[in-house]
Motif scaffolding. Structure first.
Motif, short mmCIF file in Angstrom:
data_model
loop_
_atom_site.label_atom_id
_atom_site.label_comp_id
_atom_site.label_asym_id
_atom_site.label_seq_id
_atom_site.Cartn_x
_atom_site.Cartn_y
_atom_site.Cartn_z
N ARG A 1 0.86 -1.23 -0.11
CA ARG A 1 -0.02 0.04 -0.06
C ARG A 1 0.93 1.45 -0.05
NH1 ARG A 1 -3.24 0.04 5.02
NH2 ARG A 1 -1.23 -0.66 5.90
N ILE A 2 1.88 1.25 0.83
CA ILE A 2 2.95 2.33 0.79
C ILE A 2 3.62 2.73 -0.55
CG2 ILE A 2 4.93 3.08 1.70
CD1 ILE A 2 4.32 1.96 4.41
N LYS A 3 3.91 1.52 -1.14
CA LYS A 3 4.68 1.69 -2.43
C LYS A 3 3.54 2.24 -3.40
CE LYS A 3 8.14 -1.84 -1.60
NZ LYS A 3 8.88 -3.15 -2.10
N THR A 4 2.57 1.56 -3.50
CA THR A 4 1.28 2.01 -4.62
C THR A 4 0.96 3.49 -4.32
OG1 THR A 4 0.58 -0.13 -4.69
CG2 THR A 4 -0.86 1.72 -5.44
N PHE A 5 0.97 4.08 -3.01
CA PHE A 5 0.46 5.32 -2.64
C PHE A 5 1.84 6.32 -2.97
CE2 PHE A 5 0.74 9.14 -0.06
CZ PHE A 5 -0.77 9.49 -0.10
N ILE A 6 3.13 5.88 -3.01
CA ILE A 6 4.01 6.66 -3.42
C ILE A 6 4.14 6.76 -4.98
CG2 ILE A 6 6.94 6.59 -3.70
CD1 ILE A 6 6.71 5.42 -0.68
N GLU A 7 3.83 5.65 -5.55
CA GLU A 7 3.89 5.80 -7.05
C GLU A 7 2.68 6.86 -7.72
OE1 GLU A 7 3.07 1.72 -8.21
OE2 GLU A 7 5.28 0.92 -7.55
N ILE A 8 1.61 6.82 -6.78
CA ILE A 8 0.43 7.58 -7.11
C ILE A 8 1.02 8.93 -6.91
CG2 ILE A 8 -1.69 8.43 -6.74
CD1 ILE A 8 -2.34 5.28 -5.81
N TYR A 9 1.60 9.33 -5.66
CA TYR A 9 2.10 10.61 -5.38
C TYR A 9 3.07 11.25 -6.61
CZ TYR A 9 4.31 14.18 -2.42
OH TYR A 9 4.58 15.31 -1.80
N ARG A 10 3.86 10.31 -7.04
CA ARG A 10 4.83 10.72 -8.16
C ARG A 10 4.32 10.49 -9.54
NH1 ARG A 10 9.92 7.89 -5.00
NH2 ARG A 10 10.20 9.29 -3.39
N SER A 11 3.08 10.37 -9.59
CA SER A 11 2.43 10.28 -10.96
C SER A 11 2.39 11.79 -11.82
CB SER A 11 1.18 9.58 -11.05
OG SER A 11 0.23 10.42 -10.19
N GLN A 12 2.11 11.58 -13.10
CA GLN A 12 1.96 12.72 -13.75
C GLN A 12 0.55 13.61 -13.43
OE1 GLN A 12 4.08 14.20 -16.17
NE2 GLN A 12 2.90 15.99 -15.77
N PRO A 13 -0.53 12.96 -12.96
CA PRO A 13 -1.41 13.49 -12.51
C PRO A 13 -1.15 14.30 -11.29
CG PRO A 13 -2.21 11.45 -13.16
CD PRO A 13 -0.75 11.39 -13.32
N MET A 14 -0.24 13.94 -10.45
CA MET A 14 0.06 14.65 -9.29
C MET A 14 0.76 15.80 -9.28
SD MET A 14 -1.73 13.47 -6.79
CE MET A 14 -0.99 14.75 -5.69
N LYS A 15 1.85 15.57 -10.52
CA LYS A 15 2.41 16.97 -11.04
C LYS A 15 1.65 18.00 -11.54
CE LYS A 15 6.98 14.45 -12.24
NZ LYS A 15 7.87 14.17 -13.36
N ASP A 16 0.64 17.51 -12.31
CA ASP A 16 -0.21 18.50 -13.00
C ASP A 16 -1.05 19.15 -11.93
OD1 ASP A 16 0.71 17.58 -15.36
OD2 ASP A 16 -1.13 16.38 -15.70
N PHE A 17 -1.48 18.60 -10.83
CA PHE A 17 -2.29 19.02 -9.83
C PHE A 17 -1.27 20.00 -8.94
CE2 PHE A 17 -2.83 19.02 -5.10
CZ PHE A 17 -4.26 19.27 -4.95
N LEU B 1 1.51 21.70 -9.95
CA LEU B 1 1.44 22.96 -10.90
C LEU B 1 0.37 23.84 -10.89
CD1 LEU B 1 3.85 21.28 -13.55
CD2 LEU B 1 4.45 22.78 -11.98
N ALA B 2 -1.05 23.19 -11.19
CA ALA B 2 -2.13 23.85 -11.22
C ALA B 2 -2.48 24.54 -9.91
CB ALA B 2 -3.27 23.06 -11.83
N LYS B 3 -2.42 23.95 -8.65
CA LYS B 3 -2.79 24.32 -7.53
C LYS B 3 -1.76 25.31 -6.97
CE LYS B 3 -4.37 23.31 -3.02
NZ LYS B 3 -5.81 23.96 -2.98
N PHE B 4 -0.54 25.14 -6.92
CA PHE B 4 0.40 26.15 -6.40
C PHE B 4 1.02 27.26 -7.56
CE2 PHE B 4 0.20 22.40 -3.84
CZ PHE B 4 -0.34 22.79 -2.57
N LYS B 5 0.73 27.19 -8.61
CA LYS B 5 1.13 28.15 -9.66
C LYS B 5 2.59 28.49 -9.51
CE LYS B 5 -3.58 30.00 -9.83
NZ LYS B 5 -4.27 28.93 -9.30
N GLY B 6 3.45 27.52 -9.27
CA GLY B 6 4.94 27.78 -9.38
C GLY B 6 5.64 27.87 -7.93
#
Length: 195
Positions: free
Chosen positions: A166-182, A184-189
């Motif tokens: 579960r930890i490994k999967t959570f980390i994969e999700i955390y480091r995914s492209q949708p999380m990068k997009d989130f 960048l969009a939320k914190f605007k740099g």
């Protein structure tokens, strides 16, 4: 405090510390029994907790219920991790081979402690709130590519939980492209995905 950049200080500090990083190259599947119990993830309160909260929301699609537990004091996640109250946190010192004297201090108190320590790593949010000039730090928080060796969030887990899928999967999700997009969009740099 002497004129040492924050990045240089952090590089020096990190060269003396080893962090336990939990990760996996291939997506891990959570076993049915483990997925019934929420994965408790300790995070810092505020904006730094928003990204793991979004990862928790996305982790449901992988069959993992993650419970994000916010701590207002950066010292609390380490104690909670060691006590077994949480399964993982976003940073924990595993080794200190250079025997640096590390004084755990509430993040909000770090700007006030500068006269009492040789160096302190004060993140920009606390430096700004304390009225410190962000351009006079020894090191600034660099852009994402420059930050990877120093500012990438490291997940920590106790030795007996480091292989929890579960930890490994959570980390994969955390480091995914949708999380990068989130991020960048939320914190605007102002907060950049450095993973």
């Amino acid at each position: 405090m002497t004129s040492l950049s924050c990045s240089r200080f952090l590089a020096l500090l990190l060269s003396g510390l080893t962090f336990l990083s939990v990760g996996s190259a291939a997506p891990a599947q959570a076993p049915a029994a483990a997925s019934d119990k929420p994965l408790k993830v300790g995070v810092s309160a505020g904006p730094y907790g928003d990204v793991p909260r979004e990862a928790a929301r996305l982790s449901v699609r992988q069959g993992i219920k993650a419970e994000i537990i916010e701590f207002t004091d950066w010292n609390q996640p380490n104690a909670a991790l060691q006590a077994g109250d949480i399964e993982t946190s976003v940073l924990d010192v595993a080794e200190n081979p250079k025997k640096l004297q590390i004084v755990e201090t509430d993040a909000a108190q770090l700007p006030r402690s500068l006269d009492d320590v040789a160096a302190a790593f004060v993140t920009s949010n606390y430096a700004y709130l304390a009225g410190l000039d962000l351009n006079t730090g020894l090191v600034s928080e660099p852009a994402a590519e420059e930050a990877k060796p120093y500012f990438t969030r490291v997940f920590a887990a106790r030795e007996d939980r480091k292989d929890d899928p579960r930890i490994k999967t959570f980390i994969e999700i955390y480091r995914s492209q949708p999380m990068k997009d989130f991020t960048l969009a939320k914190f605007k740099g102002s907060i950049l995905p450095a993973w």
